[in-house]
Enzyme design. Structure first.
Site, PDB file in Angstrom:
ATOM      1  N   GLU A 105      -5.528  -8.509   1.221  1.00  0.00           N
ATOM      2  CA  GLU A 105      -6.183  -8.100   2.471  1.00  0.00           C
ATOM      3  C   GLU A 105      -7.649  -7.808   2.225  1.00  0.00           C
ATOM      4  O   GLU A 105      -7.985  -7.126   1.257  1.00  0.00           O
ATOM      5  CB  GLU A 105      -5.563  -6.828   3.073  1.00  0.00           C
ATOM      6  CG  GLU A 105      -4.231  -7.002   3.711  1.00  0.00           C
ATOM      7  CD  GLU A 105      -3.712  -5.713   4.307  1.00  0.00           C
ATOM      8  OE1 GLU A 105      -4.519  -4.861   4.755  1.00  0.00           O
ATOM      9  OE2 GLU A 105      -2.479  -5.522   4.296  1.00  0.00           O
ATOM     10  N   GLU A 111       0.806  -1.217   0.000  1.00  0.00           N
ATOM     11  CA  GLU A 111       0.000   0.000   0.000  1.00  0.00           C
ATOM     12  C   GLU A 111       0.851   1.284   0.000  1.00  0.00           C
ATOM     13  O   GLU A 111       0.788   2.117   0.913  1.00  0.00           O
ATOM     14  CB  GLU A 111      -0.930   0.019   1.211  1.00  0.00           C
ATOM     15  CG  GLU A 111      -1.878  -1.130   1.259  1.00  0.00           C
ATOM     16  CD  GLU A 111      -2.993  -0.918   2.260  1.00  0.00           C
ATOM     17  OE1 GLU A 111      -2.953   0.040   3.037  1.00  0.00           O
ATOM     18  OE2 GLU A 111      -3.930  -1.727   2.249  1.00  0.00           O
TER      19      GLU A 111
HETATM   20  C1  GCO Z   1      -3.782  -1.573   5.572  1.00  0.00           C
HETATM   21  C2  GCO Z   1      -2.672  -2.257   6.169  1.00  0.00           C
HETATM   22  C3  GCO Z   1      -2.973  -3.042   7.412  1.00  0.00           C
HETATM   23  C4  GCO Z   1      -4.142  -2.577   8.247  1.00  0.00           C
HETATM   24  C5  GCO Z   1      -5.447  -3.177   7.765  1.00  0.00           C
HETATM   25  C6  GCO Z   1      -6.619  -2.743   8.648  1.00  0.00           C
HETATM   26  O1  GCO Z   1      -4.316  -2.080   4.595  1.00  0.00           O
HETATM   27  O2  GCO Z   1      -4.076  -0.466   6.028  1.00  0.00           O
HETATM   28  O3  GCO Z   1      -2.075  -3.144   5.223  1.00  0.00           O
HETATM   29  O4  GCO Z   1      -1.766  -2.883   8.122  1.00  0.00           O
HETATM   30  O5  GCO Z   1      -3.935  -2.973   9.579  1.00  0.00           O
HETATM   31  O6  GCO Z   1      -5.735  -2.772   6.487  1.00  0.00           O
HETATM   32  O7  GCO Z   1      -6.781  -1.361   8.543  1.00  0.00           O
END
Ligand code: GCO
Length: 456
Positions: free
Chosen positions: A361, A177
């Protein structure tokens, strides 16, 4: 979003869980680990001044984590490698240079070697993210991502990881990200390094892209059997409802910055105009060729769409807007909208050459609370079911999707939210160290073992 023809996923579809080093390892001062920018991020900017010195204690309890992953029937685990466990000052991966730099910290390599072996022993495939926002403080002090040299140092670090661990670690996620790290860390200041000026945004975007390209080149040069990808926080960018058509202009500008500034150089070898205008002064001849590297998968992190509006008082004339009245919201007041995931996957299929995608994710938090986790988390099962339906719907119209990683295994340290946000399949009581499987853990195990998505 079309209705599903079948709720059965292919047998080869990968079901996994995801985490990150700084959010789960703890043991920040153990075994030679160097400080990252998150170690020094002001505690007053974090809910309850919470720190990640212990969190889920995964540096020491990684075998417990692996058991939870394997017992859930998950066949893959996406974790991140702490850059400063491996190269404590971030400066040099080659200690032969007589500079006093730290060089490689063998104890850090040894930890990840143990984790990888523990995963492989349970037939869980390790996927390692090389950068999940925990930039070495030593590099930040030399300009961080505003400096082109950071991209070079990242390449060296990637080469060390591959050369030392690549005999067993075959799946690499280069960045996590980059857009979130760029904007929340360097414009909004709510993430480390806590900067709040837009003038360097172009350099921060570009040097992360460049670092990614250099790292991919280094990994490819070192080993021919690696599966290499990167993870983006892709969000459909929607214009806030309102009288002004300028909201559409704002939404398009955000899309070019948040999505296009990472997708386009990687897949097309060019920047969209909004981004290009920001980074002309740091873009050197040949950079786009370095960035445009073939990848084996694109990691997509999806939580919600973005709503944007025109704001004359903003330097970029773009500002976030609330989702439309009455829409279902998550714990962060984001629109719970599985169709946005379908839309994202369709865009990749139709506009970016239908790359192999892994959902690296997806998940939802309990309502923000300093209290205990909700163990009977049927709300989370509902969220997951609807988003996994969107994945299947995209697959049925031709998207090339190879897997889904749940965020996350254990309730952990959620950046500026501290511990009041809980995304885990398993609760972790920091006072006692006890862990409790939630209802969603058993639900995901049934799905992972059968590949059949229930209808609720
Ligand atoms: C993100 C990060 C994670 C977060 C998850 C929950 O996507 O922001 O990769 O570290 O913890 O998304 O917000």
């Amino acid at each position: 979003m079309p209705s599903l023809r079948s709720r059965q996923f292919p047998a080869e579809f990968i079901w996994g869980a995801a985490s990150s080093a700084f959010q789960t390892e703890g043991s920040l001062d153990a075994d030679g680990r160097g400080q990252s920018i998150w170690d020094v991020f002001p505690r007053e900017k974090i809910h309850d001044h919470a720190d990640a010195s212990a969190t889920t204690d995964s540096y020491r309890r990684y075998r417990d984590d692996v058991a939870l992953i394997a017992d859930a029937g998950l066949k893959a685990y996406r974790f991140s490698i702490s850059w400063t466990r491996v190269v404590p000052d971030g400066m040099s991966a080659t200690p032969l240079i007589p500079t006093g730099w730290s060089g490689v910290n063998q104890a850090g390599i040894d930890y990840y070697s143990r984790l990888i072996d523990a995963l492989l022993e349970r037939s869980v495939t390790p996927f390692a993210t090389l950068f999940h926002w925990d930039l070495p403080l030593g590099l930040q002090e030399r300009g961080g991502w505003t400096s082109r040299d950071t991209a070079e140092r990242f390449r060296d670090y990637a080469d060390v990881v591959s050369s030392r661990l690549g005999d067993r670690l075959k799946h690499f996620v280069i960045l996590n990200e980059a857009a979130v790290h760029a904007v929340l860390g360097h414009v909004l200041g709510v993430h480390a390094p806590g900067q709040t000026e837009t003038s360097a945004l172009g350099a921060i975007i570009h040097h992360q892209n460049l670092a990614q390209g250099l790292a991919i080149q280094a990994l490819r040069a070192g080993r021919s059997d690696l599966s290499i990808g990167t993870t983006m926080a892709l969000m459909p960018s929607r214009a806030a409802r309102g009288i002004t058509p300028l909201n559409n202009v704002a939404a398009n500008a955000f899309d070019e910055l948040w999505n296009g500034a990472f997708l386009d150089p990687l897949f097309r070898g060019s920047y969209p105009k909004t981004a290009r205008d920001m980074l002309q002064n740091v873009l050197l001849d040949g950079d786009l060729d370095i960035i445009r590297q073939p990848i084996d998968f694109l990691g997509v992190n999806y939580y919600a769409p973005a709503y944007m509006r025109f704001d004359a008082s903003s330097p970029s004339f773009v500002a976030p807007a609330s989702p439309p009245q009455g829409t279902e919201l998550d714990a962060f007041d984001r629109h719970v909208d599985p169709s946005g995931l379908f839309e994202t996957l369709e865009r990749l299929r139709t506009d970016y050459g239908n790359p192999r995608v892994l959902i690296t994710e997806n998940g939802c938090s309990d309502p923000l609370s300093d209290g205990p986790a909700q163990i009977d988390d049927r709300f989370r099962i509902d969220y997951l079911r609807r988003h996994i339906e969107a994945v299947k719907a995209a697959m049925e119209v031709g998207a090339n999707i190879g897997g889904y990683f749940h965020w996350t295994l254990l309730d952990n340290w959620e950046w500026a939210e501290g511990y009041r946000s809980k995304f885990g399949l398993v609760a972790h009581d920091r006072a006692t160290g006890t862990r409790a499987k939630k209802t969603s853990y058993d639900w995901l195990r049934t799905l992972a073992q059968s590949g059949l998505l229930d209808a609720g």
